[in-house]
Write a protein that holds these residues in place. Structure first.
Motif, PDB file in Angstrom:
ATOM      1  N   ARG A 263      51.950  29.814  30.743  1.00 32.07           N
ATOM      2  CA  ARG A 263      50.741  30.183  31.463  1.00 32.07           C
ATOM      3  C   ARG A 263      49.513  29.743  30.691  1.00 32.07           C
ATOM      4  N   LEU A 264      48.520  29.318  31.445  1.00 35.22           N
ATOM      5  CA  LEU A 264      47.304  28.779  30.853  1.00 35.22           C
ATOM      6  C   LEU A 264      46.163  29.777  30.983  1.00 35.22           C
ATOM      7  N   ALA A 265      45.084  29.491  30.270  1.00 33.65           N
ATOM      8  CA  ALA A 265      43.879  30.321  30.366  1.00 33.65           C
ATOM      9  C   ALA A 265      42.667  29.403  30.403  1.00 33.65           C
ATOM     10  N   GLY A 266      41.666  29.784  31.182  1.00 30.61           N
ATOM     11  CA  GLY A 266      40.458  28.977  31.267  1.00 30.61           C
ATOM     12  C   GLY A 266      39.870  29.001  32.661  1.00 30.61           C
ATOM     13  N   ARG A 267      38.733  28.346  32.811  1.00 29.70           N
ATOM     14  CA  ARG A 267      38.015  28.324  34.092  1.00 29.70           C
ATOM     15  C   ARG A 267      37.985  26.891  34.622  1.00 29.70           C
ATOM     16  N   ARG A 286      45.709  29.324  40.154  1.00 29.94           N
ATOM     17  CA  ARG A 286      45.663  30.753  39.803  1.00 29.94           C
ATOM     18  C   ARG A 286      47.039  31.252  39.372  1.00 29.94           C
ATOM     19  N   GLY A 289      47.576  31.054  35.808  1.00 28.88           N
ATOM     20  CA  GLY A 289      46.761  31.901  34.953  1.00 28.88           C
ATOM     21  C   GLY A 289      45.316  31.466  34.820  1.00 28.88           C
ATOM     22  N   LEU A 290      44.896  30.478  35.605  1.00 27.49           N
ATOM     23  CA  LEU A 290      43.540  29.947  35.494  1.00 27.49           C
ATOM     24  C   LEU A 290      42.581  30.640  36.460  1.00 27.49           C
ATOM     25  N   GLU A 291      41.323  30.730  36.073  1.00 26.94           N
ATOM     26  CA  GLU A 291      40.265  31.204  36.966  1.00 26.94           C
ATOM     27  C   GLU A 291      39.718  29.997  37.718  1.00 26.94           C
ATOM     28  N   ASP A 311      35.717  24.992  32.024  1.00 28.90           N
ATOM     29  CA  ASP A 311      36.458  24.249  30.997  1.00 28.90           C
ATOM     30  C   ASP A 311      36.982  22.919  31.535  1.00 28.90           C
TER      31      ASP A 311
END
Length: 352
Positions: A263-267, A286, A289-291, A311
């Motif tokens: 899972r990733l994170a960031g916008r 989504r 895990g992304l916004e 990002d």
């Protein structure tokens, strides 16, 4: 007189080539309309709630199955056009070809049973055989050979055999189907053709599969040969020059892929003018895990990029107003990372 004869011969060749392509267009038009009709009809039934609630997943699988078929038809045409233009590239990876053959065998079990056919797997290689080839293309060829075997066999059996050869491996698909005459055998690997026009009327198909398979095999250094007897069956042999490699190489690649799937994170800012595609891509991002900040045109993309400082920016190349390339120039380095998304292939992009 000689010049006239040569011109007549050329004219005859052109007429025959035109007839072949006309037949191909008629075939592929039919092949495309068939799954499209099923997809549209099934969708209409779901929208109007003409189904039993407990069967919803089965109804959706019908749409998925015909959509996959439609996608494969389009991919075949695109693959052939790329091969003819020398633009198709292989994606070499390390994998277990025994596992691949087992997967394809399992894939066709249901179809074979539906026609009361025996589908036999004859593995003479062992429990595993890791090698480096284009997994997708090897599987594509094998699927095509097995699908044809089941299509043209009404009784008896189909054998999928995996054997070692002097150069590497040979995968044999042998059936007890309708077979082919010597005249028909000369045509089966030609583009846009089948053994004869009555084949497409009786069994369907575009006439692309075997031609594409032979060219893909050649790209991997191999080839497909065929033996057949009319009304008794056919045997297709897919020769692949390859060497067995260490299993650890495949495990390293699998671990690398596993890390990529975390899972990733960031916008992410998504600029896509088509609402259905925008919703689909947003949902997928989504789930990782992304916004997601989703906009429908270039002007909104620039505005939100300068306001939200994402990002990553995903830009659709072809949107109303400005293209993705023009928007990239307008952002002028104010976006940290920009990725283009498009339905065009890399060569069609030269038109922009």
């Amino acid at each position: 007189m000689q010049r006239t004869a040569e011109l007549q011969a050329i004219a005859q060749e052109l007429r025959e080539a035109n007839d072949v392509k006309s037949q191909f267009l008629a075939n592929i038009s039919h092949e495309i309309r068939t799954p499209l009709t099923a997809i549209l009809g099934q969708t209409d039934a779901l929208i109007n709630e003409l189904y039993e609630p407990e069967s919803l997943k089965d109804e959706l699988r019908v749409i998925q199955r015909h959509s996959d078929h439609l996608k494969s038809l389009i991919n075949d045409v695109l693959d052939l056009s790329k091969i003819e233009a020398n633009r198709l590239e292989l994606n070499i990876s390390c994998f277990d070809i025994v596992e691949l053959v087992n997967d394809v065998h399992a894939m066709f079990i249901t179809q074979a049973k539906a026609k009361n056919l025996r589908l036999i797997l004859d593995n003479q290689v062992g429990n595993e055989f890791y090698t480096k080839l284009d997994l997708i293309r090897v599987k594509q060829i094998l699927i095509n050979l097995c699908a044809n075997a089941i299509k043209f066999t009404h009784a008896g059996q189909i054998i999928i055999a995996l054997n070692k050869s002097e150069q590497g491996l040979v995968i044999i698909v042998k059936d007890t189907g309708i077979g082919m005459s010597s005249k028909q055998l000369k045509l089966i690997f030609e583009c846009f053709s089948q053994a004869d026009n009555s084949i497409s009327r009786r069994f369907g198909g575009t006439g692309l599969g075997l031609s594409l398979s032979q060219q893909l095999a050649a790209m991997m250094g191999g080839y497909i040969s065929v033996q057949s007897e009319y009304k008794k069956g056919s045997q297709f042999s897919f020769f692949l020059p390859c060497a067995e490699v260490n299993k650890s190489q495949s495990m390293i690649e699998a671990q690398s892929t596993s890390k990529e799937n975390k899972r990733l994170a960031g916008r992410v800012l998504l600029a896509e003018d088509h609402p259905d595609n925008r919703r689909l891509i947003s949902r997928y991002l989504r789930s990782m895990g992304l916004e997601v900040i989703a906009v429908e045109n270039g002007e909104q993309a620039v505005e939100q990029c300068l306001k939200e400082y994402p990002d990553l920016v995903l830009l659709d190349i072809q949107m109303p107003g400005k293209t993705g390339f023009e928007l990239l120039e307008e952002l002028d380095g104010r976006a940290p990372e920009v990725i283009f998304i498009t339905a065009y292939d890399e060569y069609a992009l030269k038109a922009f």
